[in-house]
Scaffold this motif. Structure first.
Motif, PDB file in Angstrom:
ATOM      1  N   THR A  83      -7.511  26.038  43.012  1.00 11.91           N
ATOM      2  CA  THR A  83      -7.073  27.080  43.944  1.00 11.91           C
ATOM      3  C   THR A  83      -5.852  27.811  43.375  1.00 11.91           C
ATOM      4  O   THR A  83      -5.727  29.033  43.483  1.00 11.91           O
ATOM      5  CB  THR A  83      -6.688  26.424  45.299  1.00 11.91           C
ATOM      6  OG1 THR A  83      -7.781  25.622  45.693  1.00 11.91           O
ATOM      7  CG2 THR A  83      -6.387  27.429  46.364  1.00 11.91           C
ATOM      8  N   ARG A  84      -4.946  27.037  42.753  1.00 11.12           N
ATOM      9  CA  ARG A  84      -3.737  27.659  42.202  1.00 11.12           C
ATOM     10  C   ARG A  84      -4.072  28.530  40.993  1.00 11.12           C
ATOM     11  O   ARG A  84      -3.456  29.579  40.789  1.00 11.12           O
ATOM     12  CB  ARG A  84      -2.705  26.587  41.846  1.00 11.12           C
ATOM     13  CG  ARG A  84      -1.344  27.169  41.493  1.00 11.12           C
ATOM     14  CD  ARG A  84      -0.286  26.099  41.369  1.00 11.12           C
ATOM     15  NE  ARG A  84      -0.540  25.226  40.235  1.00 11.12           N
ATOM     16  CZ  ARG A  84       0.175  24.137  39.947  1.00 11.12           C
ATOM     17  NH1 ARG A  84       1.180  23.783  40.722  1.00 11.12           N
ATOM     18  NH2 ARG A  84      -0.113  23.394  38.911  1.00 11.12           N
ATOM     19  N   LEU A  85      -5.045  28.103  40.184  1.00 11.73           N
ATOM     20  CA  LEU A  85      -5.443  28.957  39.052  1.00 11.73           C
ATOM     21  C   LEU A  85      -5.911  30.311  39.583  1.00 11.73           C
ATOM     22  O   LEU A  85      -5.586  31.364  39.018  1.00 11.73           O
ATOM     23  CB  LEU A  85      -6.564  28.299  38.226  1.00 11.73           C
ATOM     24  CG  LEU A  85      -6.951  29.157  37.016  1.00 11.73           C
ATOM     25  CD1 LEU A  85      -6.519  28.496  35.709  1.00 11.73           C
ATOM     26  CD2 LEU A  85      -8.419  29.490  36.961  1.00 11.73           C
ATOM     27  N   ALA A 184       3.282  32.281  39.628  1.00 12.53           N
ATOM     28  CA  ALA A 184       2.026  32.154  38.864  1.00 12.53           C
ATOM     29  C   ALA A 184       2.268  31.251  37.659  1.00 12.53           C
ATOM     30  O   ALA A 184       3.374  31.214  37.113  1.00 12.53           O
ATOM     31  CB  ALA A 184       1.565  33.534  38.396  1.00 12.53           C
ATOM     32  N   LYS A 185       1.218  30.558  37.258  1.00 11.45           N
ATOM     33  CA  LYS A 185       1.363  29.698  36.079  1.00 11.45           C
ATOM     34  C   LYS A 185       0.859  30.522  34.889  1.00 11.45           C
ATOM     35  O   LYS A 185      -0.300  30.426  34.481  1.00 11.45           O
ATOM     36  CB  LYS A 185       0.547  28.413  36.292  1.00 11.45           C
ATOM     37  CG  LYS A 185       1.129  27.225  35.536  1.00 11.45           C
ATOM     38  CD  LYS A 185       0.663  25.918  36.134  1.00 11.45           C
ATOM     39  CE  LYS A 185       0.903  24.752  35.205  1.00 11.45           C
ATOM     40  NZ  LYS A 185       2.316  24.494  34.921  1.00 11.45           N
ATOM     41  N   THR A 186       1.762  31.359  34.397  1.00  9.79           N
ATOM     42  CA  THR A 186       1.398  32.278  33.325  1.00  9.79           C
ATOM     43  C   THR A 186       2.379  32.110  32.163  1.00  9.79           C
ATOM     44  O   THR A 186       3.571  31.853  32.387  1.00  9.79           O
ATOM     45  CB  THR A 186       1.376  33.746  33.831  1.00  9.79           C
ATOM     46  OG1 THR A 186       1.022  34.600  32.747  1.00  9.79           O
ATOM     47  CG2 THR A 186       2.710  34.192  34.414  1.00  9.79           C
ATOM     48  N   GLU A 220      16.418  26.942  42.196  1.00 12.29           N
ATOM     49  CA  GLU A 220      14.981  27.180  42.307  1.00 12.29           C
ATOM     50  C   GLU A 220      14.175  25.980  41.814  1.00 12.29           C
ATOM     51  O   GLU A 220      13.666  25.207  42.576  1.00 12.29           O
ATOM     52  CB  GLU A 220      14.616  28.457  41.555  1.00 12.29           C
ATOM     53  CG  GLU A 220      15.368  29.664  42.140  1.00 12.29           C
ATOM     54  CD  GLU A 220      14.506  30.854  42.378  1.00 12.29           C
ATOM     55  OE1 GLU A 220      13.904  31.325  41.407  1.00 12.29           O
ATOM     56  OE2 GLU A 220      14.437  31.332  43.534  1.00 12.29           O
ATOM     57  N   GLU A 221      14.048  25.828  40.493  1.00 10.69           N
ATOM     58  CA  GLU A 221      13.298  24.687  39.954  1.00 10.69           C
ATOM     59  C   GLU A 221      13.791  24.449  38.534  1.00 10.69           C
ATOM     60  O   GLU A 221      14.720  25.115  38.076  1.00 10.69           O
ATOM     61  CB  GLU A 221      11.791  24.968  39.987  1.00 10.69           C
ATOM     62  CG  GLU A 221      11.390  26.188  39.180  1.00 10.69           C
ATOM     63  CD  GLU A 221       9.894  26.472  39.235  1.00 10.69           C
ATOM     64  OE1 GLU A 221       9.102  25.544  39.454  1.00 10.69           O
ATOM     65  OE2 GLU A 221       9.526  27.636  39.030  1.00 10.69           O
ATOM     66  N   VAL A 222      13.190  23.507  37.841  1.00 11.77           N
ATOM     67  CA  VAL A 222      13.535  23.329  36.429  1.00 11.77           C
ATOM     68  C   VAL A 222      12.311  23.660  35.583  1.00 11.77           C
ATOM     69  O   VAL A 222      11.244  23.942  36.125  1.00 11.77           O
ATOM     70  CB  VAL A 222      14.053  21.907  36.113  1.00 11.77           C
ATOM     71  CG1 VAL A 222      15.399  21.653  36.743  1.00 11.77           C
ATOM     72  CG2 VAL A 222      13.071  20.856  36.516  1.00 11.77           C
ATOM     73  N   GLY A 247       4.315  23.461  43.309  1.00 12.57           N
ATOM     74  CA  GLY A 247       3.840  22.272  42.602  1.00 12.57           C
ATOM     75  C   GLY A 247       2.958  21.403  43.488  1.00 12.57           C
ATOM     76  O   GLY A 247       3.211  21.229  44.683  1.00 12.57           O
ATOM     77  N   ILE A 248       1.946  20.836  42.867  1.00 12.44           N
ATOM     78  CA  ILE A 248       1.037  19.952  43.596  1.00 12.44           C
ATOM     79  C   ILE A 248       1.708  18.587  43.788  1.00 12.44           C
ATOM     80  O   ILE A 248       1.520  17.928  44.808  1.00 12.44           O
ATOM     81  CB  ILE A 248      -0.308  19.896  42.852  1.00 12.44           C
ATOM     82  CG1 ILE A 248      -0.947  21.280  42.961  1.00 12.44           C
ATOM     83  CG2 ILE A 248      -1.221  18.813  43.414  1.00 12.44           C
ATOM     84  CD1 ILE A 248      -1.920  21.625  41.898  1.00 12.44           C
ATOM     85  N   THR A 249       2.550  18.195  42.841  1.00 10.46           N
ATOM     86  CA  THR A 249       3.320  16.963  43.012  1.00 10.46           C
ATOM     87  C   THR A 249       4.327  17.163  44.147  1.00 10.46           C
ATOM     88  O   THR A 249       4.493  16.279  45.005  1.00 10.46           O
ATOM     89  CB  THR A 249       4.064  16.617  41.705  1.00 10.46           C
ATOM     90  OG1 THR A 249       3.181  16.831  40.616  1.00 10.46           O
ATOM     91  CG2 THR A 249       4.540  15.183  41.703  1.00 10.46           C
TER      92      THR A 249
HETATM   93  N1  PLP Z   1       7.345  24.168  38.168  1.00 11.98           N
HETATM   94  C1  PLP Z   1       6.945  24.582  36.948  1.00 11.98           C
HETATM   95  C2  PLP Z   1       7.587  25.773  36.352  1.00 11.98           C
HETATM   96  C3  PLP Z   1       5.930  23.886  36.268  1.00 11.98           C
HETATM   97  O1  PLP Z   1       5.519  24.301  35.057  1.00 11.98           O
HETATM   98  C4  PLP Z   1       5.357  22.748  36.877  1.00 11.98           C
HETATM   99  C5  PLP Z   1       4.323  21.981  36.180  1.00 11.98           C
HETATM  100  O2  PLP Z   1       3.208  22.272  36.197  1.00 11.98           O
HETATM  101  C6  PLP Z   1       5.792  22.367  38.140  1.00 11.98           C
HETATM  102  C7  PLP Z   1       6.793  23.106  38.757  1.00 11.98           C
HETATM  103  C8  PLP Z   1       5.174  21.206  38.864  1.00 11.98           C
HETATM  104  O3  PLP Z   1       3.884  21.541  39.322  1.00 11.98           O
HETATM  105  P1  PLP Z   1       2.768  20.422  39.480  1.00 11.98           P
HETATM  106  O4  PLP Z   1       3.344  19.380  40.369  1.00 11.98           O
HETATM  107  O5  PLP Z   1       1.616  21.120  40.109  1.00 11.98           O
HETATM  108  O6  PLP Z   1       2.468  19.911  38.135  1.00 11.98           O
END
Ligand code: PLP
Length: 344
Positions: A83-85, A184-186, A220-222, A247-249
């Motif tokens: 779904t995220r893709l 987005a994961k880009t 924000e995040e790492v 993140g799914i985790t």
């Molecule tokens: N944030 C970023 C920028 C990431 O690259 C990731 C890893 O995929 C995550 C968060 C954690 O996401 P997930 O728990 O879906 O792996």
């Protein structure tokens, strides 16, 4: 006949060894998606004018397969990755890949290369990706794409020799701005993070802590994880308001916190609140969470020249409980009451 897999290196690094097969599907605006085909792992052939090489229309995902004590193999929440893709695809003006096609591609590959799934605590990392392949230098959405999935057995993401990591607060660079592609994961998001990460590495840090692009004060995040703080006893994380990856985790940990009766909140977190909390003792734990890094406790935070220690610098009780519960489910040692695992 099936060839036995090569012996794995004893010191397995993350993302360096790949299994023997891959799955590919191709998209053309005139004919939609082709069937997803399994083949030997092989190099891709791309025209030098392929638009991904120039304008970066590229997205990816990351998830894992786990071997259970009875030998069976399970994917963790692959539907969420699929779904995220597609959410990333929409943002990058790329075609969505039907979720069922993605799930079958991942299952097919994990099944074919099931011998490559190491025993716990090793995992098989699965990397789906999509790139724009049309040979055209005009700046516009490509008319052709390649979706592919590769996998590889993986060891720990951080190789610090310690149980905790050190992260650097990025004051000079930002990762994502409102309205941009941060959610987005880009590849571009990661390319833009590499300079700060290289500087962080020189300072003995494994990752960079990003602040918001507008006020430069909200955490924000790492680099490859979402971040959680235990502030006044509450597990606290930034909201998914468009500039961080959902993140799914992170999502799974929110569910586990509620079950384990750990107070959990999503809200904006001021960096000063964290730094003051580390000094006063109100911030007792910081940990990152992500597929590759699982739950990784942060032992130290570097801001400019000042190094802050998080409690005694070791993994705290909240991070440990969440890590053990999550990995317990993933490796089949704790009941999967949410239906998060999908057998291969
Ligand atoms: N944030 C970023 C920028 C990431 O690259 C990731 C890893 O995929 C995550 C968060 C954690 O996401 P997930 O728990 O879906 O792996």
């Amino acid at each position: 006949m099936k060839t036995p897999r090569k012996p794995l290196p004893a010191d397995l690094k993350f993302g360096t060894v790949f299994s023997e097969h891959m799955v590919c599907a191709r998209f053309d605006v005139d004919s939609d998606w082709s069937q997803a085909d399994l083949s030997a792992y092989q190099k891709l052939s791309l025209d030098p004018a392929a638009s991904v090489l120039h304008y970066g229309q590229a997205i990816f995902e990351g998830l894992k397969a786990f071997r259970h004590p009875d030998g069976s193999v399970h994917l963790f929440r692959p539907d969420r990755n699929a779904t995220r893709l597609n959410a990333s695809a929409r943002r990058l003006s790329m075609p969505e890949v039907p979720v069922e096609v993605q799930l079958e591609a991942m299952r097919l590959l994990a099944d074919r290369d099931r011998d490559w799934v190491p025993p716990a605590p090793g995992t098989l990392y699965i990397r789906p990706a999509m790139i724009a392949t049309e040979e055209a230098l005009g700046v516009q959405s490509s008319r052709r794409y390649l979706y592919f999935v590769i996998t590889g057995p993986s060891g720990p993401y951080f190789r610090t020799g310690r149980s905790t990591i050190r992260i650097m607060v990025a004051r000079d660079w930002v990762r994502a701005a409102p309205g941009g592609t941060g959610a987005a994961k880009t590849g571009g998001n990661y390319a833009a993070s590499l300079l700060a990460t290289a500087v962080a590495r020189e300072k003995g840090c494994q990752q960079v802590m990003w602040l918001d692009a507008v006020e430069r004060r909200h955490v924000e995040e790492v680099g490859a994880m979402n971040l959680m703080f235990v502030l006044d006893g509450v597990v606290t994380t930034a909201p998914t308001s468009g500039t961080i990856l959902a993140g799914i985790t992170r999502e799974s940990i929110g569910v586990l916190c509620r079950e384990l009766r750990l107070p959990f909140v999503e809200r904006y977190i001021h960096i000063e609140e964290v730094l003051n909390g580390l000094e006063s003792g109100d911030c007792t734990e910081i940990f990152g969470c992500g597929t590759a890094a699982v739950v990784s406790a942060v032992g130290e935070l570097l801001d400019g020249d000042k190094l802050y220690r998080v409690s005694d610098g070791n993994e705290g009780p909240v991070a440990r409980l969440l890590r053990e519960t999550l990995t317990g489910i993933q490796f089949g040692n704790v009941p999967d009451t949410h239906g998060w695992l999908r057998p291969v």
